[in-house]
Design a protein around this motif. Structure first.
Motif, mmCIF file in Angstrom:
data_model
loop_
_atom_site.group_PDB
_atom_site.id
_atom_site.type_symbol
_atom_site.label_atom_id
_atom_site.label_comp_id
_atom_site.label_asym_id
_atom_site.label_seq_id
_atom_site.Cartn_x
_atom_site.Cartn_y
_atom_site.Cartn_z
ATOM 1 N N LEU A 1 -20.022 -38.471 50.533
ATOM 2 C CA LEU A 1 -19.776 -38.408 48.501
ATOM 3 C C LEU A 1 -19.263 -39.934 47.932
ATOM 4 O O LEU A 1 -18.392 -40.210 48.731
ATOM 5 N N ASN A 2 -19.738 -40.740 46.826
ATOM 6 C CA ASN A 2 -19.642 -41.245 46.466
ATOM 7 C C ASN A 2 -19.480 -42.603 47.189
ATOM 8 O O ASN A 2 -18.453 -43.638 47.351
ATOM 9 N N GLY A 3 -20.345 -42.588 47.923
ATOM 10 C CA GLY A 3 -20.944 -43.695 49.161
ATOM 11 C C GLY A 3 -20.534 -43.684 50.241
ATOM 12 O O GLY A 3 -20.114 -45.302 51.107
ATOM 13 N N GLY B 1 -17.245 -29.057 41.098
ATOM 14 C CA GLY B 1 -17.900 -30.198 40.717
ATOM 15 C C GLY B 1 -18.717 -31.576 41.374
ATOM 16 O O GLY B 1 -19.439 -31.713 41.257
ATOM 17 N N ASP B 2 -17.593 -32.078 42.097
ATOM 18 C CA ASP B 2 -18.823 -32.896 42.830
ATOM 19 C C ASP B 2 -19.725 -32.421 44.335
ATOM 20 O O ASP B 2 -19.644 -31.423 44.510
ATOM 21 N N VAL B 3 -20.034 -33.735 44.366
ATOM 22 C CA VAL B 3 -21.503 -32.942 45.931
ATOM 23 C C VAL B 3 -21.721 -33.906 46.517
ATOM 24 O O VAL B 3 -21.764 -35.211 46.513
ATOM 25 N N PHE B 4 -21.830 -33.391 47.496
ATOM 26 C CA PHE B 4 -22.082 -34.124 48.428
ATOM 27 C C PHE B 4 -23.652 -33.674 48.921
ATOM 28 O O PHE B 4 -24.564 -33.203 48.724
ATOM 29 N N LYS B 5 -23.757 -35.148 49.074
ATOM 30 C CA LYS B 5 -25.721 -35.280 49.446
ATOM 31 C C LYS B 5 -26.265 -36.645 50.249
ATOM 32 O O LYS B 5 -24.946 -37.462 50.273
ATOM 33 N N VAL B 6 -26.960 -37.019 50.525
ATOM 34 C CA VAL B 6 -27.222 -37.926 51.620
ATOM 35 C C VAL B 6 -28.213 -38.808 51.067
ATOM 36 O O VAL B 6 -28.869 -38.073 49.697
#
Length: 306
Positions: free
Chosen positions: A236-238, A301-306
């Motif tokens: 998340l956000n780097g 609304g934040d999104v965790f992703k690779v």
């Protein structure tokens, strides 16, 4: 019965302690060499070595048992070997050293989950039951005849660490009894049914990446099956985040989206949602979700992703 015990990690400690307390005699312990551990690379003995030395049992640490250990092990004149998460493949020459042979404590109900990570994959694959198999070792990968099997239910949301500890205790409860049956000729080994065979691979870093596009059951199982190590992770956000415990939850949204960040951390999956109960932000410490959310700018609304 004179036994040589081969094991290395914490999982192998309780069965060793059980054999030490039994009527059988542990004449030697074979374990992996001391290795660097942690960020500082401190040379650390395996847990099994610590227990052996505490009980004044000779310890052997062969780099390659199949080439370095033959003569030393023969000189012990032991009746049998017991292996438990030792970490090296035994050659036929090693398997033939003791008259009763070699018996392995394997953490699955063989022939399911042969290979290096049976406990992790039982959880990852959504099994409801696993167990301990006592197997007579042959030259194949966990292909030997089954001596005894003891099933164990997997608890809801149980992690690899917790299940590993319970399986280790189960192996410890039964190992002396099984070795006595072998010694007295009362054991009745049966061949594995290869029709139900599965082999699991060693877990690599890429296997730990969380794909939130999968359904919530699969995401939850991956997180719990890799906890506390090597640990499932996302970004998340780097920043990298490791997740240590998860359960199913209600809700929906885009894959990896935060749909609740008020005392509970709930993330949407491709189908359903998961509640993250404990986690670790890159550079931080492991925290429960409620404590983690205090003072952090994590929002819906934040999104965790690779």
């Amino acid at each position: 019965m004179k036994i040589i015990y081969l094991g290395t990690p914490e999982f192998a400690v309780k069965p060793l302690e059980s054999l030490i307390k039994s009527k059988h005699e542990v004449v030697a312990v074979v374990t992996q060499p001391d290795r660097p551990v942690g960020r500082k690379g401190i040379i650390t003995p395996p847990p099994v070595k610590v227990v052996a030395e505490k009980n004044n049992i000779p310890v052997y640490q062969f780099e390659k048992i199949r080439t370095d250990g033959i003569e030393s092990l023969k000189s012990l004149n032991a009746d049998a070997m017991v292996t438990c998460a030792y970490g090296q493949i035994l050659s036929e020459e090693v398997l033939n050293i003791c008259p009763y042979g070699v018996y392995n404590i394997h953490a699955s109900l063989l022939p399911k989950y042969r290979g290096a990570a049976p406990i992790q994959y039982a959880i990852i694959c959504g099994e409801k039951t696993t167990g301990i198999t006592f197997m007579k070792t042959d030259v194949g990968l966990d292909t030997g005849d089954i001596v005894k099997q003891y099933p164990l239910d997997i608890l809801p949301d149980e992690t690899f660490g917790a299940l590993s500890e319970r399986l280790s205790m189960l192996g410890a409860e039964k190992v002396a009894e099984v070795m006595t049956e072998i010694e007295t000729g009362n054991a009745c080994p049966v061949k594995q049914n290869d029709e139900f065979m599965s082999v699991v691979k060693t877990i690599k870093n890429e296997d730990c990446i969380i794909d939130f596009a999968r359904n919530s059951e699969a995401v939850k199982n991956l997180i719990n099956g890799l906890s506390p190590a090597p640990c499932a992770y996302t970004f998340l956000n780097g920043k990298r985040y490791k997740f240590y415990n998860a359960s199913l939850s209600d809700g929906s949204g885009n894959a990896g989206e935060v749909i609740c960040a008020d005392k509970k951390l709930i993330l949407a999956c491709g189908e359903g949602a998961v509640e993250i109960r404990s986690l670790q932000e890159e550079g931080g410490k492991v925290m429960d979700a409620k404590s983690f959310l205090l003072g952090r700018k994590l929002k819906v609304g934040d999104v965790f992703k690779v």
